[in-house]
Design a protein around this motif. Structure first.
Motif, short mmCIF file in Angstrom:
data_model
loop_
_atom_site.label_atom_id
_atom_site.label_comp_id
_atom_site.label_asym_id
_atom_site.label_seq_id
_atom_site.Cartn_x
_atom_site.Cartn_y
_atom_site.Cartn_z
N ARG A 96 -21.40 64.06 19.03
CA ARG A 96 -21.38 64.92 20.21
C ARG A 96 -22.22 64.34 21.34
O ARG A 96 -21.79 64.32 22.50
CB ARG A 96 -21.86 66.32 19.86
N GLY A 97 -23.41 63.84 20.99
CA GLY A 97 -24.25 63.23 22.02
C GLY A 97 -23.63 61.99 22.62
O GLY A 97 -23.68 61.78 23.84
N ALA A 98 -23.00 61.17 21.78
CA ALA A 98 -22.35 59.97 22.27
C ALA A 98 -21.16 60.32 23.16
O ALA A 98 -20.93 59.68 24.19
CB ALA A 98 -21.90 59.10 21.10
N GLY A 99 -20.41 61.33 22.76
CA GLY A 99 -19.27 61.76 23.58
C GLY A 99 -19.70 62.26 24.94
O GLY A 99 -19.07 61.97 25.96
N GLN A 100 -20.78 63.00 24.97
CA GLN A 100 -21.30 63.49 26.25
C GLN A 100 -21.78 62.33 27.13
O GLN A 100 -21.55 62.33 28.34
CB GLN A 100 -22.43 64.48 25.99
N ALA A 101 -22.40 61.34 26.50
CA ALA A 101 -22.90 60.20 27.26
C ALA A 101 -21.75 59.39 27.87
O ALA A 101 -21.80 59.03 29.05
CB ALA A 101 -23.76 59.30 26.36
#
Length: 288
Positions: free
Chosen positions: A272-277
């Motif tokens: 999720r964090g990588a997708g947001q980034a």
């Protein structure tokens, strides 16, 4: 002070170059002329500027939603047979992406004449896409039932990606409005009774589940999309993050037939964090 100006100029130049590269990949060589026709041409539009469809389709989260849509759509054996036999997605994946992005842009943002011309071209192509699936069943891209599956898998994917990775997630009224907006386009394509609320959308997908299966063609397409995209080495890392984010949005029942992993803890944190980034990064370069 002069040093800061030089750094800012270099950052602006990098942003512009990256934005142009992303736009070229998504829109193709005809992208600039098409953008002019869609956004600058006068005439009435199908959707007002404040409609939810414009919010969703104009956001970088569409990159995640588009990948999820392709994976989910592949689970219908007849829809997948049509893609495998006629779309040329392996030989010309960027051409297919450009055609899809043009369809979405022209119907969402373009004048009525451009939107209708796009719909007419797609329907003309659908008339020629027919054949027999590996299981012996005939298929036709113009079949309203198959058109409905392609439509609901697509808008469910775009909406879910927007709610997780979009810059302005929609409230319930907005989500229902998005489904209702897209129903207008679906009817023009030949879908007989598209859903018009988020709840109706979920019910339609559930209704299709007995027809879905992970065929060899679907699993092959998933491997191509997720593991072997035709990208330069430098682009593979951000693409891998987009792919992981797309898989992370799939329900568990859709992953097993495609032999995709289900790792809820990893997906809730790293993915999720990588997708947001990565979606934030795309948003940044495209706004330059």
């Amino acid at each position: 002070m002069m040093g800061n100006v030089v750094v800012m100029d270099r950052v602006s130049a990098l942003r512009a170059r990256l934005g142009a590269d992303v736009f070229q990949k998504v829109a193709g060589d005809e992208g600039p002329s098409r953008r002019e026709r869609i956004h600058a041409a006068p005439g009435p539009r199908w959707f007002a500027e404040d409609r939810p469809i414009r919010v969703v389709h104009g956001d970088a989260s569409m990159f995640v939603g588009g990948l999820r849509a392709l994976l989910l759509q592949s689970l219908h054996p007849l829809a997948m047979a049509g893609v495998a036999g006629h779309s040329g997605f392996r030989g010309d994946p960027w051409g297919r992406l450009a055609r899809t992005s043009y369809f979405l842009a022209s119907t969402t943002f373009g004048p009525d004449a451009e939107a209708r011309a796009t719909i007419d071209r797609i329907k003309s192509v659908h008339e020629r896409v027919r054949g027999v699936a590996p299981d012996g069943r005939p298929y036709s891209a113009g079949d309203p039932h198959l058109l409905e599956w392609v439509h609901i898998a697509e808008i469910d994917s775009f909406l879910r990606a927007h709610q997780r990775y979009g810059s302005h997630p929609l409230d319930q009224e907005g989500r229902d409005g998005y489904v209702a907006d897209t129903a207008r386009v679906a009817r023009e394509l030949g879908v007989l009774d598209p859903p018009e609320t988020e709840a109706e959308l979920a019910a339609r997908i559930e209704r299709f589940r007995p027809e879905l299966a992970g065929t060899a063609e679907a699993r092959s397409a998933a491997r191509f999309l997720l593991l072997n995209p035709p990208l330069a080495l430098v682009a593979r890392a951000p693409y891998a993050l987009l792919a992981a984010a797309a898989v992370g949005l799939l329900p568990k029942w859709a992953r097993s037939p495609l032999r995709l992993p289900y790792l809820p803890l990893v997906e809730a944190t790293f993915v999720r964090g990588a997708g947001q980034a990565v979606t934030s990064g795309i948003r940044w370069v495209m706004a330059g």
